[in-house]
Design a protein around this motif. Sequence first.
Motif, PDB file in Angstrom:
ATOM      1  N   ILE A  85      10.015  28.135   0.413  1.00 41.12           N
ATOM      2  CA  ILE A  85       9.578  27.653   1.721  1.00 41.12           C
ATOM      3  C   ILE A  85      10.099  26.242   1.989  1.00 41.12           C
ATOM      4  CG2 ILE A  85       7.544  27.042   3.083  1.00 41.12           C
ATOM      5  CD1 ILE A  85       6.059  29.306   1.720  1.00 41.12           C
ATOM      6  N   ILE A  96       6.697  24.169   9.552  1.00 43.28           N
ATOM      7  CA  ILE A  96       6.119  25.440   9.112  1.00 43.28           C
ATOM      8  C   ILE A  96       4.687  25.166   8.669  1.00 43.28           C
ATOM      9  CG2 ILE A  96       6.193  27.265   7.370  1.00 43.28           C
ATOM     10  CD1 ILE A  96       9.205  27.041   7.327  1.00 43.28           C
ATOM     11  N   LEU A  98       1.205  27.164   7.277  1.00 47.79           N
ATOM     12  CA  LEU A  98       0.759  28.433   6.712  1.00 47.79           C
ATOM     13  C   LEU A  98      -0.674  28.327   6.196  1.00 47.79           C
ATOM     14  CD1 LEU A  98       3.951  29.201   4.567  1.00 47.79           C
ATOM     15  CD2 LEU A  98       3.402  30.148   6.825  1.00 47.79           C
ATOM     16  N   LEU A 101       0.447  30.009   1.615  1.00 54.62           N
ATOM     17  CA  LEU A 101       1.898  29.947   1.439  1.00 54.62           C
ATOM     18  C   LEU A 101       2.414  31.028   0.491  1.00 54.62           C
ATOM     19  CD1 LEU A 101       2.731  28.436  -1.527  1.00 54.62           C
ATOM     20  CD2 LEU A 101       1.783  26.494  -0.325  1.00 54.62           C
ATOM     21  N   HIS A 104       3.804  34.215   2.181  1.00 54.44           N
ATOM     22  CA  HIS A 104       5.032  34.157   2.979  1.00 54.44           C
ATOM     23  C   HIS A 104       6.179  34.799   2.195  1.00 54.44           C
ATOM     24  CE1 HIS A 104       8.411  32.549   5.291  1.00 54.44           C
ATOM     25  NE2 HIS A 104       7.531  32.289   6.261  1.00 54.44           N
ATOM     26  N   SER A 107       8.273  32.604  -0.135  1.00 53.44           N
ATOM     27  CA  SER A 107       7.615  31.863  -1.211  1.00 53.44           C
ATOM     28  C   SER A 107       8.288  32.143  -2.552  1.00 53.44           C
ATOM     29  CB  SER A 107       6.133  32.244  -1.283  1.00 53.44           C
ATOM     30  OG  SER A 107       5.511  31.591  -2.361  1.00 53.44           O
TER      31      SER A 107
END
Length: 410
Positions: A85, A96, A98, A101, A104, A107
């Motif tokens: 990320i 960004i 989140l 995380l 994602h 990640s």
Amino acid sequence: MSSPIPATQSRMERVIREVPDLMAELRLEGVLQRVADFAAEVVGARYVAVGLLAPDRRTLRNFIVSGMSEPVRTAIGKLPVGRGILGLVIREGKPIRLRDLSAHPASAGFPPNHPPMKSFLGVPIATREGVIGELYLTEKIGADEFTEEDQHIAGLLAITTASAVENARLFGEQSRLMEEVQQLHRSRERFFAMVNHELRNALAAVYGWAEMLVRRKDPATVPRAAFEILDSAEQAVALISDLLDLSRLDEDRLRPVFRSVDCSIVARTAIQRVTPAAEERAVKFRLNLPGEGPLAWTDAHRVEQILVNLLRNAVRHSPKGGDVTTTVGLEGGRVVFKVEDQGPGIPTDQVESIFDVYVTSAGEERLGHGLGLPLSRRLAQLLGGDLTAISRPGAGGLFVLGVPAAETVS
């Protein structure tokens, strides 16, 4: 009754107040650490990190963390280099935010011993040339995720960080260049000292043999060339001495010895030293003194050196058979020496430039203007006085040297 200041406005004001201190920090590592610590406080995050891009513009370096103890950092091992990320924030160049995380797709997970992190907010640090790094925060304190307001505050801080980073980098580059200049200066001085020593040794032999030819024989039997060689050798030795003194002045290594000085004695001694050169041109010296020689608080050797330079300059510019007049007197707490000749005088636009080492007027190459005048002004200022030139075109040159009087100093 006034309403409470909105939280967003309050935090924005804190960012604005932080700007001067952030810009005043000139160490790059100091800037990054200050940003990380302040971001954790103003946004409310358990962990904050700031990283700058390496020259390859893909990986991170200068990585600074806030919120982790030293043992934790050591246990984690290598710091992030910009994958997952973090790399996405750099590539896309936009924030960004989140809630989790690890959920994602980009990640990359965490290394062993890394503390758990869930909520995430990352913002790029960018200049006009593009993204130069990123600021990211994890583990929002008191909430499950960072808010849009948090993102706005972090974005403002990233903009300020970009300016502070550029400022610190420019300062670092300036410091590096200054160090290079100083190193070059030191090398130049070492080279200069070596050349000075070698030239003195070479000229000593030339001067010695020329002096033997001239001084130990009947002048009528000495070839003219011997006199020319001796005169040239004397000028070369004087030039080397001037160069050495200028070098010492530049390095602040020239230390005058102050004491009470009878200026009439100094003036007479200087005239005696220049008399042989004056006699070759049939130039006569005149000395005007008050009833008693004024006393100055100064370095007699350096004042004599200045006067010799001024007298030699006057002789060079005087017509054959002309007069050079030296006047010594007290004026407003100073002892003033005035040296005037009957030459063409000094043009108005050259009364300052003649004291510049790097400026030579038309025709001065032939007259051998040399370093005498620039050095003399520097010496006069070192003695707490000054040396000036007075423009009198067509009426002869006039130089005025002023040094503190002994009575004034005491």
